[in-house]
Structures are given as structure tokens and as C-alpha cells.
Scaffold this motif. Structure first.
Motif, mmCIF file in Angstrom:
data_model
loop_
_atom_site.group_PDB
_atom_site.id
_atom_site.type_symbol
_atom_site.label_atom_id
_atom_site.label_comp_id
_atom_site.label_asym_id
_atom_site.label_seq_id
_atom_site.Cartn_x
_atom_site.Cartn_y
_atom_site.Cartn_z
ATOM 1 N N SER A 100 0.816 -1.213 0.000
ATOM 2 C CA SER A 100 0.000 0.000 0.000
ATOM 3 C C SER A 100 0.845 1.257 0.000
ATOM 4 O O SER A 100 0.391 2.297 -0.446
ATOM 5 N N ALA A 101 2.069 1.173 0.484
ATOM 6 C CA ALA A 101 2.934 2.342 0.534
ATOM 7 C C ALA A 101 3.679 2.563 -0.774
ATOM 8 O O ALA A 101 4.407 3.541 -0.919
ATOM 9 N N TYR B 32 -3.870 5.565 3.353
ATOM 10 C CA TYR B 32 -2.745 6.067 2.575
ATOM 11 C C TYR B 32 -3.368 6.966 1.499
ATOM 12 O O TYR B 32 -4.252 6.524 0.762
ATOM 13 N N LYS B 49 2.275 12.118 -1.361
ATOM 14 C CA LYS B 49 1.547 11.039 -0.700
ATOM 15 C C LYS B 49 1.693 11.161 0.808
ATOM 16 O O LYS B 49 2.689 11.696 1.304
ATOM 17 N N PHE B 51 1.363 8.827 4.416
ATOM 18 C CA PHE B 51 1.191 7.522 5.039
ATOM 19 C C PHE B 51 1.001 7.656 6.536
ATOM 20 O O PHE B 51 0.131 7.047 7.131
ATOM 21 N N ALA B 94 -5.512 4.468 -0.788
ATOM 22 C CA ALA B 94 -5.128 3.069 -0.899
ATOM 23 C C ALA B 94 -5.453 2.372 0.407
ATOM 24 O O ALA B 94 -5.335 2.959 1.480
ATOM 25 N N THR B 95 -5.845 1.107 0.295
ATOM 26 C CA THR B 95 -6.106 0.321 1.496
ATOM 27 C C THR B 95 -4.797 0.030 2.205
ATOM 28 O O THR B 95 -3.736 -0.037 1.577
ATOM 29 N N THR B 96 -4.846 -0.112 3.504
ATOM 30 C CA THR B 96 -3.638 -0.378 4.280
ATOM 31 C C THR B 96 -3.534 -1.843 4.679
ATOM 32 O O THR B 96 -2.620 -2.235 5.343
#
Lengths: 115, 114
Positions: A100-101, B32, B49, B51, B94-96
Motif C-alpha cells: 500500500s505504501a 494512505y 503522498k 502515510f 489506498a487500502t492499508t
């Protein structure tokens, strides 16, 4: 470093015909994605590959769409037969590992027009 | 399932003016978050981005974004817009929990007046 390559850039076909798109990801990237971007919308994931295995194809219309990633490098996306609603830009992206990162890098896309 | 809302379809600003593009997300855990830019005939380019950590994120081309958990927002800002910033901007989540599926908003088209 070369980016994600896609071909063709444009394609015009009639409904019920077949079409195929090709993608070459960034060298060394294990994960490859195909997105569909309909005019006025954001990209929607169709399929995700990790090396040559499928991770997610939950939004791929499997009755007409198919995709493969032979040898874990290049990929092709096929539509057979095409419908009018398949008119869209098809984007290919790749990322290093697929977590995901991970940053996804996008190609220029293939613009498909179905008449 | 996660979702992203970009409430502004079109925005017009004068060159040199400040810019803020809005993005709201829906996701059960800490997301994210990403901002991408798409110029005509081009693929998407990552601007920045988020996180974890510092909620103010710096990106390329002078852009920044601030994550606000209480408002479920991740707005994109630039203090002084250049004519070359005219493009379409997409926010994505985004899925984590594994994988890397991006869910995009519908985009905001930015026009810059000279």
C-alpha cells in the motif's frame, strides 16, 4: 530510467470487434495494474498482477475482458467483443513491490473509441 | 469500502493566485492518501503522498497537502499558481490491509487565467 510504455496510443474500432493493448512496465517492477478511465471519471482498477499472478481482478468484466502477464514482465489486455461503453482510456501502471505504501507509476494510456 | 470525493469539478484561478483543491475520503482505518496530476494526453504523475507522521506533506512542483483526520480531508494547496499547472488533479486512497488498490476521486479540472 524509462517509464511505463503502452501501445497503441489510440484505437478506433466498431462494436463487437476485438482489441488488444500492450504494456511494458518499468524494469524491475513486480506489480502491474490496468485501469479504465471513462471520460469525466477517475481511473478504476481492472486487474492487478504480482509478477505473473493475479492479485485482484474483482472489477474486470470477465465475460469480455481478459489480461495476461507472461513471464512477469509485459502485459496485454484484451476486449472481445467490445461494447460502446468500453470507450475509455486504458492506463497501465507499475510499482516496485505492490504494498500500500508503494508508488504507482503510470503510462500515457491508450484511448479506445468504440463506434 | 473506501471512497474519495472531490467536490469541485472545475476550478479557475488567476496566475499567481493561491490554490486549494478539496478531497474527502471514507475509510475505516488510517488511509494512505495520494494526489496525482494528469496533463492532456499524459499519464498520471504523483505529486505527493501521505502515510503517517507529519500531517503536512510537501510534494513536487511546489504543492503541499494537509491530512486532517477529524474532517476526513486531504486538501491540496499551492501558494502561487503557474500557467503550467493547468491540468486535472486526482485524489486517491489506498487500502492499508495489503495489496495496493487505489480508489480515485472523479478529479478536479484546473484552469489558469493569465
Amino acid at each position: 530510467e524509462a517509464g511505463v510504455a503502452q501501445s497503441p496510443r489510440y484505437k478506433i474500432i466498431e462494436k463487437r470487434q476485438s482489441v488488444a493493448f500492450w504494456c511494458n512496465p518499468i524494469s524491475g517492477h513486480a506489480t502491474l495494474y490496468w485501469y479504465q478511465q471513462i471520460l469525466g471519471q477517475g481511473p478504476k482498477l481492472l486487474i492487478q498482477f504480482q509478477n505473473n499472478g493475479v492479485v485482484d481482478d474483482s472489477q474486470l468484466p470477465k465475460d469480455r475482458f481478459s489480461a495476461e502477464r507472461l513471464k512477469g514482465v509485459d502485459s496485454t489486455l484484451k476486449i472481445q467483443p467490445a461494447k460502446l461503453e468500453d470507450s475509455a482510456v486504458y492506463l497501465c501502471a507499475s510499482s516496485l513491490v505492490g504494498t500500500s505504501a508503494d508508488t504507482q507509476y503510470f503510462g500515457p494510456g491508450t484511448r479506445l473509441t468504440v463506434l | 469500502a473506501q471512497s474519495v470525493t472531490q467536490p469541485d469539478i472545475h476550478i479557475t484561478v488567476s496566475e499567481g493566485a493561491s490554490l486549494e483543491l478539496r478531497c474527502n475520503y471514507s475509510y475505516g482505518a488510517t488511509p494512505y492518501l495520494f494526489w496525482y496530476v494528469q496533463s492532456p494526453g499524459q499519464g498520471l504523475q504523483l505529486l505527493l503522498k501521505y502515510f503517517s507522521g507529519d500531517t503536512l506533506v510537501q510534494g513536487i512542483k511546489g504543492f503541499e497537502a494537509e491530512f486532517k483526520r477529524s474532517q476526513s480531508s486531504f486538501n491540496l494547496r499551492k501558494p502561487s499558481v503557474h500557467w503550467s499547472d493547468a491540468a486535472e488533479y486526482f485524489c486517491a486512497v489506498a487500502t492499508t490491509g495489503g495489496g495496493n488498490k487505489l480508489t480515485f476521486g472523479t478529479g478536479t479540472q484546473l484552469k489558469v487565467e493569465l
